[in-house]
Write a protein that holds these residues in place. Structure first.
Motif, PDB file in Angstrom:
ATOM      1  N   ILE A   1       0.865  -1.183   0.000  1.00  0.00           N
ATOM      2  CA  ILE A   1       0.000   0.000   0.000  1.00  0.00           C
ATOM      3  C   ILE A   1       0.899   1.229   0.000  1.00  0.00           C
ATOM      4  O   ILE A   1       1.641   1.473   0.959  1.00  0.00           O
ATOM      5  N   TRP A   2       0.841   1.983  -1.069  1.00  0.00           N
ATOM      6  CA  TRP A   2       1.584   3.245  -1.169  1.00  0.00           C
ATOM      7  C   TRP A   2       0.574   4.379  -1.091  1.00  0.00           C
ATOM      8  O   TRP A   2      -0.435   4.373  -1.795  1.00  0.00           O
ATOM      9  N   MET A   3       0.848   5.377  -0.221  1.00  0.00           N
ATOM     10  CA  MET A   3      -0.068   6.509  -0.064  1.00  0.00           C
ATOM     11  C   MET A   3       0.716   7.803   0.102  1.00  0.00           C
ATOM     12  O   MET A   3       1.818   7.819   0.662  1.00  0.00           O
ATOM     13  N   SER A   4       0.112   8.883  -0.375  1.00  0.00           N
ATOM     14  CA  SER A   4       0.677  10.207  -0.138  1.00  0.00           C
ATOM     15  C   SER A   4      -0.420  11.248  -0.328  1.00  0.00           C
ATOM     16  O   SER A   4      -1.391  11.016  -1.058  1.00  0.00           O
ATOM     17  N   ALA A   5      -0.268  12.389   0.351  1.00  0.00           N
ATOM     18  CA  ALA A   5      -1.293  13.433   0.287  1.00  0.00           C
ATOM     19  C   ALA A   5      -0.713  14.754   0.775  1.00  0.00           C
ATOM     20  O   ALA A   5       0.388  14.811   1.338  1.00  0.00           O
ATOM     21  N   HIS A   6      -1.479  15.816   0.561  1.00  0.00           N
ATOM     22  CA  HIS A   6      -1.128  17.127   1.112  1.00  0.00           C
ATOM     23  C   HIS A   6      -1.493  17.221   2.585  1.00  0.00           C
ATOM     24  O   HIS A   6      -0.854  17.937   3.350  1.00  0.00           O
ATOM     25  N   ALA A   7      -2.568  16.518   2.967  1.00  0.00           N
ATOM     26  CA  ALA A   7      -3.047  16.539   4.347  1.00  0.00           C
ATOM     27  C   ALA A   7      -3.537  15.145   4.707  1.00  0.00           C
ATOM     28  O   ALA A   7      -3.959  14.382   3.841  1.00  0.00           O
ATOM     29  N   LYS A   8      -3.511  14.824   5.994  1.00  0.00           N
ATOM     30  CA  LYS A   8      -3.798  13.455   6.416  1.00  0.00           C
ATOM     31  C   LYS A   8      -5.113  13.320   7.190  1.00  0.00           C
ATOM     32  O   LYS A   8      -5.395  12.238   7.720  1.00  0.00           O
ATOM     33  N   ASN A   9      -5.903  14.355   7.247  1.00  0.00           N
ATOM     34  CA  ASN A   9      -7.161  14.276   7.989  1.00  0.00           C
ATOM     35  C   ASN A   9      -8.139  13.331   7.309  1.00  0.00           C
ATOM     36  O   ASN A   9      -8.173  13.223   6.081  1.00  0.00           O
ATOM     37  N   GLY A  10      -8.941  12.606   8.115  1.00  0.00           N
ATOM     38  CA  GLY A  10      -9.915  11.665   7.598  1.00  0.00           C
ATOM     39  C   GLY A  10      -9.818  10.320   8.306  1.00  0.00           C
ATOM     40  O   GLY A  10      -9.119  10.177   9.313  1.00  0.00           O
ATOM     41  N   ILE A  11     -10.504   9.298   7.792  1.00  0.00           N
ATOM     42  CA  ILE A  11     -10.531   7.977   8.431  1.00  0.00           C
ATOM     43  C   ILE A  11     -10.401   6.885   7.373  1.00  0.00           C
ATOM     44  O   ILE A  11     -11.214   6.808   6.439  1.00  0.00           O
ATOM     45  N   LEU A  12      -9.400   6.028   7.529  1.00  0.00           N
ATOM     46  CA  LEU A  12      -9.231   4.832   6.712  1.00  0.00           C
ATOM     47  C   LEU A  12      -9.903   3.649   7.397  1.00  0.00           C
ATOM     48  O   LEU A  12      -9.798   3.492   8.622  1.00  0.00           O
ATOM     49  N   ARG A  13     -10.574   2.809   6.631  1.00  0.00           N
ATOM     50  CA  ARG A  13     -11.201   1.610   7.177  1.00  0.00           C
ATOM     51  C   ARG A  13     -10.879   0.398   6.305  1.00  0.00           C
ATOM     52  O   ARG A  13     -10.903   0.488   5.072  1.00  0.00           O
ATOM     53  N   PHE A  14     -10.600  -0.729   6.962  1.00  0.00           N
ATOM     54  CA  PHE A  14     -10.319  -1.992   6.285  1.00  0.00           C
ATOM     55  C   PHE A  14     -11.403  -3.004   6.683  1.00  0.00           C
ATOM     56  O   PHE A  14     -11.538  -3.338   7.871  1.00  0.00           O
ATOM     57  N   TYR A  15     -12.150  -3.481   5.706  1.00  0.00           N
ATOM     58  CA  TYR A  15     -13.187  -4.487   5.930  1.00  0.00           C
ATOM     59  C   TYR A  15     -12.711  -5.814   5.335  1.00  0.00           C
ATOM     60  O   TYR A  15     -12.109  -5.846   4.256  1.00  0.00           O
ATOM     61  N   PHE A  16     -13.013  -6.906   6.013  1.00  0.00           N
ATOM     62  CA  PHE A  16     -12.605  -8.231   5.534  1.00  0.00           C
ATOM     63  C   PHE A  16     -13.801  -9.174   5.469  1.00  0.00           C
ATOM     64  O   PHE A  16     -14.690  -9.149   6.335  1.00  0.00           O
ATOM     65  N   ASP A  17     -13.802 -10.018   4.443  1.00  0.00           N
ATOM     66  CA  ASP A  17     -14.753 -11.123   4.280  1.00  0.00           C
ATOM     67  C   ASP A  17     -16.204 -10.666   4.387  1.00  0.00           C
ATOM     68  O   ASP A  17     -17.052 -11.329   5.009  1.00  0.00           O
ATOM     69  N   ASN A  18     -16.471  -9.497   3.791  1.00  0.00           N
ATOM     70  CA  ASN A  18     -17.837  -8.964   3.675  1.00  0.00           C
ATOM     71  C   ASN A  18     -18.480  -8.635   5.022  1.00  0.00           C
ATOM     72  O   ASN A  18     -19.716  -8.569   5.138  1.00  0.00           O
TER      73      ASN A  18
END
Length: 539
Positions: free
Chosen positions: A103-120
């Motif tokens: 997973i490669w990521m980059s941005a100007h700002a880091k505000n927000g929420i990442l979520r990982f869902y598995f197996d539906n």
């Protein structure tokens, strides 16, 4: 003229290739695979495809249509979902059995929420309160979570996350923007590489609790230490020569007959006269396996360093920038093998070449090691991102046959005043209708962000050379692949868009590292004519 001088000394017992048993895929088995030089020699069983989804500009749909070179690469996503009243951008959503490997990521700002869902599942197993993988709620270590050189915790910069996420049924990764004003947060760049295994493969889905156990945390620590400090095989049969090689002469070692593998290759060069950079470009490494030459490459490029042969510290290759090179690529063969060094330099060069060779158990999935080199001078680069007819792609490599792609080095001279690498890489595998890898920029492919870059080293490659802050002049990027290696059954094609900040020209030399069958063929590569070409900066 050829001089053959070889000495082999038995120093250790034989080594057998790893078992091909189709075991359950788990975090632990993937970590084991990541640090196995031997596993890299195999065509995968159970078979899997390796693909990538990214934030590339979604106006890009086909090479023969307008907007193929569209460059608004920070706003693309698969779709937008509403989940429990939340608006979530879907970055990744694929069915298994599979595993996310990078997973490669980059941005100007880091505000927000990442979520990982598995197996539906309805609820995410991982929640990260930022567009920022380093804030994941478990420890993975700095070899598996690579902080880019310009990273800041709250603002600019990014990360490359190499810890694997296996899943049996499905994995979905989303991002929620807490600030709805696009002008506030700007682009969100990402690349996610993943495997999809053949149906019926048993996969243990990622679980945070299991990863946080003491046993697993110890394993993760050990993997980090191993990646930063790879062990170089020094046993087996030691085959070497140490001598001066005259101009236009070749020295060689014939290796032991029968099923064997080169487990490590150590080379020392002493330049008594002339220019070091020119010498390392004009010493040619050639390796022949079972009657076919599969390695032909300038020595400085083979080391992962490129023009000038500066320092490299990585998983597969090291060089100290002064003529000492270590290769940990494992190179199996069935019947016979020969290592040659040809000196095209104008002065004699003293060299010590030492290979450590062990016996090897060959299987139907064992592959030969290949390294090919290609150079082109005076390639036009443009900043006409939306002008379909005014731009072009440049081909790194095209392979016909079966194999696994394991890495590439881009070594170049940039005549333009500033950044040359705005273009995206596109990789076509087998019967792709649309490229199964479509990137977001040259530096992103090489695990960094926000050009221009400065030199850096990681286990998975880096930037051995960046002479000027503007990126004018000499530059080099290298990337090698562990879990993100790309298998292909029929064909592999790697192209890159020749886009830049300002128009100009570049000289590109690309080295490709891959494993393949003996009859797998590269469509185009360079030879002596390019080695001896009058590059103005090597005169």
């Amino acid at each position: 003229m050829r001089i053959i001088i070889g000495l082999c000394v038995v120093a250790f017992l034989c080594f057998e290739s790893p078992s091909m048993a189709s075991d359950k895929v788990m975090v632990s088995t993937l970590l084991d695979e990541m640090i196995s030089f031997e596993k890299a020699t195999e065509f995968p069983e159970p078979y899997y495809t390796c693909k990538m989804v990214s934030s590339y500009d979604r106006r890009t749909v086909s090479p023969d249509k307008d907007w193929w070179y569209a460059n608004d690469d920070g706003f693309g996503c698969m779709r937008v979902d509403t989940v429990q009243g939340r608006v979530e951008k879907v970055m990744f959503d694929y069915d298994g059995p599979g595993a996310v490997t990078r997973i490669w990521m980059s941005a100007h700002a880091k505000n927000g929420i990442l979520r990982f869902y598995f197996d539906n599942e309805e609820n995410p197993r991982i929640v990260i309160p930022a567009y920022d993988m380093p804030r994941i709620p478990f420890k993975v270590g700095d070899a598996l979570s690579l902080i880019h050189t310009n990273y800041t915790p709250e603002g600019l910069g990014g990360n490359t996350f190499m810890f694997p996420f296996p899943y049996q049924k499905n994995c979905r990764i989303t991002f929620e923007e807490l600030d709805k004003n696009r002008n506030t947060w700007g682009p969100r760049y990402y690349e996610i590489e993943y495997r999809t295994y053949v149906s019926g493969t048993e996969v243990e889905t990622f679980d945070v609790g299991q990863v946080n156990t003491h046993t697993m945390q110890e394993k993760i620590q050990d993997v980090n230490k191993t990646l930063w400090n790879p062990s170089t095989f020094k046993g087996g049969k030691r085959c070497e020569f140490a001598m001066d090689i005259a101009p236009n002469h070749t020295s060689a070692i014939d290796l032991p007959l029968g099923n064997h593998a080169i487990r490590s290759l150590l080379i020392d060069v002493n330049c008594r006269k002339g220019d070091y950079a020119k010498m390392m470009r004009q010493l040619i490494l050639k390796i022949t396996f079972d009657g076919k030459e599969t390695v032909w490459v300038p020595l400085g490029d083979f080391s992962g360093a490129g023009l000038g042969a500066p320092e490299v510290n990585s998983w597969y290759m090291d060089t100290d920038g002064r003529g000492h090179i270590v290769s940990r690529w494992v190179m199996p063969y069935k019947k016979n093998a020969k290592i040659e060094i040809e000196n095209l330099f104008e002065f004699p060069v003293w060299m010590n070449v030492r290979a450590h060779v062990s016996e090897w158990e060959w299987s139907k999935n064992t592959l030969y090691f290949h390294t090919t080199w290609k150079q082109e001078r005076g390639i036009e680069i443009t900043n006409r991102y939306d002008d379909h007819k005014g731009n072009h792609m440049w081909n790194y490599i095209t392979i016909d046959g079966r194999g696994v792609f394991r890495g590439d080095l881009l070594s170049l001279f940039n005549y333009a005043p500033d950044w040359y690498g705005e273009g995206d890489e596109v990789i076509w595998v087998d019967n792709d209708i649309f490229p199964s890898h479509h990137g977001t920029g040259t530096e992103d492919h090489y695990n960094c962000s926000w050009a221009p870059v400065v030199p850096f080293h990681t286990p998975f490659g880096g930037a051995p050379r960046a002479d000027n802050p503007s990126s004018h002049g000499f530059n080099a990027f290298v990337r090698t692949r562990n879990l993100d290696g790309i298998p292909f059954q029929k064909s592999y094609k790697f192209d890159i868009e020749m886009l830049s900040w300002n128009p100009g020209k570049v000289d590109y030399a690309v080295t490709n590292y891959w494993y393949g069958d003996l009859n797998s063929k590269v469509k185009q590569s360079s030879g002596k004519e390019e080695i001896l070409s009058q590059l103005p900066y090597l005169m």
